[in-house]
Scaffold this active site. Structure first.
Site, mmCIF file in Angstrom:
data_model
loop_
_atom_site.group_PDB
_atom_site.id
_atom_site.type_symbol
_atom_site.label_atom_id
_atom_site.label_comp_id
_atom_site.label_asym_id
_atom_site.label_seq_id
_atom_site.Cartn_x
_atom_site.Cartn_y
_atom_site.Cartn_z
ATOM 1 N N LYS A 133 14.552 -43.461 74.508
ATOM 2 C CA LYS A 133 13.497 -42.962 73.622
ATOM 3 C C LYS A 133 13.285 -43.987 72.519
ATOM 4 O O LYS A 133 14.166 -44.799 72.234
ATOM 5 C CB LYS A 133 13.893 -41.613 73.013
ATOM 6 C CG LYS A 133 12.705 -40.746 72.636
ATOM 7 C CD LYS A 133 12.040 -40.118 73.854
ATOM 8 C CE LYS A 133 10.895 -39.205 73.445
ATOM 9 N NZ LYS A 133 10.271 -38.552 74.602
ATOM 10 N N ASP A 167 4.416 -40.208 73.370
ATOM 11 C CA ASP A 167 5.022 -38.977 72.858
ATOM 12 C C ASP A 167 4.144 -38.571 71.674
ATOM 13 O O ASP A 167 2.981 -38.998 71.601
ATOM 14 C CB ASP A 167 6.488 -39.230 72.449
ATOM 15 C CG ASP A 167 7.266 -37.943 72.191
ATOM 16 O OD1 ASP A 167 7.656 -37.279 73.166
ATOM 17 O OD2 ASP A 167 7.487 -37.589 71.011
#
Length: 448
Positions: free
Chosen positions: A128, A168
């Site tokens: 991430k 995201d």
């Protein structure tokens, strides 16, 4: 040493090493405590130090991102990429641009991504990244300059067989386009498989925009079906108004539900006649406006200027699709008292651990985020496959692949929960099912 002793030992070490990183520590605790029965059966996992290695990122990268705004003033943000685990494939996980982004949040998201990616059955590891940059209120040129500055550092650590970022919160098609274009310029190549969520004209996949929201509903539909229930004629509360929320609303409505809410960080809309999705799409996808503008088109709706109050709305099914920690213990109790029968997470860990315990102790059907919102990363992996073979599948083909993946995730999680003595607990089942694939890969590859 039994499983419980081993887990407590590792948790103690993780807490000492990551002081103040509450989001990450909560995620680790939630996963590790559910794995105790696995270690009771597999002492070889303990001897191999699997959890010690799994809870420490393979690589944690942080860097400054200097850029110039439209007034000619220099701004400096922080950038992050946490490459957590690559045992089953190249790192895969989104980039988040939001003022709340810090190392703890990126580590929590990266840790969760390990298991989510494993659950898809596809060969992708967990990672991430992101920045505390806020794209809201910025011009296209400012967003472009920031993305180029961000990629000027990130490009050193990514690649189609190494680490494949996606979008995201705060990173949509515009941002991916800028990031991808600058990556290719820096590398001097056209490496389509390095970023996913791309536009259809340069290697993107059909159904990517819809994937997380649709996948959430497919998972929830399978969970409901397993208990002789369905979306038909159910009243549904959805939080958020980004891609996940919009397409969860769309698919739930197609299945016969009435979705009555959506929200943003300022407040929420309550429309007892059912959310008008065309209005929401115009506000959020075209104008990039605030959800309160919904009242201009639908004056019979109600706007409440506190997004957390959304969980006091009476409903049958709740789909939190906004952000982490949005449902606390108080909100969970309100949902239970108002008769909710199922909660499925479209955002990443939107329910706190206390909230999850409320749902489970009250026998509410609960789909944890690492399972229920895996449709997005599944479609990203499908996009990677299409880039590898220089081919594009139809919307229907991609959508069917996503639906089958989500059905398999539910069933694999359900079966793992039953096998390890927690029948009906999809939280435990998803953690165990996701962990076992990664664990076996780590065992096979030695101590690295």
């Amino acid at each position: 040493m039994d499983g419980k002793e081993y887990v407590q030992k590792v948790l103690s070490t993780v807490q000492k090493r990551n002081l103040g990183e509450e989001e990450f520590l909560d995620a680790v605790k939630e996963v590790l405590t559910s794995l105790v029965p696995v270690f009771d059966r597999r002492p070889d996992f303990i001897k191999a130090g699997l959890l010690e290695r799994l809870t420490e990122p393979e690589r944690a990268i942080s860097f400054r991102v200097p850029w110039v705004d439209d007034n000619g003033e220099v701004q400096v943000n922080r950038g992050f990429r946490i490459q957590f685990n690559s045992a089953i494939g190249p790192y895969k996980g989104g980039l988040r641009f939001h003022p709340s982004v810090n190392q703890s949040i990126v580590k929590f998201l990266g840790f969760e991504q390990i298991f989510k990616n494993s659950l898809t059955g596809l060969p992708i590891g967990g990672a991430k990244g992101g920045s505390d940059f806020d794209p809201k209120g910025k011009s296209d040129n400012e967003v472009m300059r920031f993305c180029q500055a961000f990629m000027s550092e990130l490009y050193k650590y990514i690649g189609s067989n190494r680490d494949v970022p996606a979008g995201d919160i705060g990173v949509g098609g515009r941002e991916i386009g800028y990031l991808y274009g600058y990556y290719n310029k820096l590398k001097g190549v056209s490496e389509q498989g390095t970023l996913t969520g791309k536009g259809l004209t340069y290697g993107g996949s059909l159904a990517r925009t819809e994937a997380t929201g649709y996948g959430l509903v497919y998972f929830t539909e399978e969970m409901l079906k397993d208990h002789n229930l369905s979306f038909k004629d159910k009243k549904v509360v959805v939080s958020g108004s980004g891609n996940v929320a919009i397409y969860a609303i769309e698919k739930a409505t197609e299945l016969g539900a009435k979705v009555i809410t959506c929200s943003d960080s300022n407040g929420y809309i309550l429309d007892e006649n059912g959310i008008n999705l065309d209005v929401v799409k115009e506000i959020k996808e075209v104008r990039r406006g605030r959800i309160k503008e919904y009242l201009k088109s639908v004056p019979t709706a109600k706007y409440v200027p506190d997004f957390r109050e959304i969980w006091n709305v009476k409903c049958d099914i709740a789909l939190p699709c906004a952000t982490q920690g949005e449902i606390n213990e108080k909100s969970a109790k309100a949902l239970v008292e108002n008769g909710v029968i199922a909660v499925s997470e479209g955002a990443n860990m939107p329910s706190t651990l206390d909230a999850i315990n409320v749902f489970l102790s009250n026998k509410i059907l609960f789909g944890p985020s690492k399972a229920a919102n895996a449709g997005g990363v599944a479609c990203s992996a499908i996009e990677m496959s299409q880039n590898s073979i220089r081919y594009s599948w139809t919307f229907e083909e991609v959508n069917n692949k996503i639906k089958n993946i989500m059905i398999n995730i539910y069933n694999n999680s359900k079966n793992a929960a039953k096998e390890y003595g927690n029948e009906g607990n999809i939280v435990v089942g998803a953690n165990i099912a996701g962990f076992l694939k990664v664990a076996e890969a780590m065992m096979a590859q030695g101590i690295i």
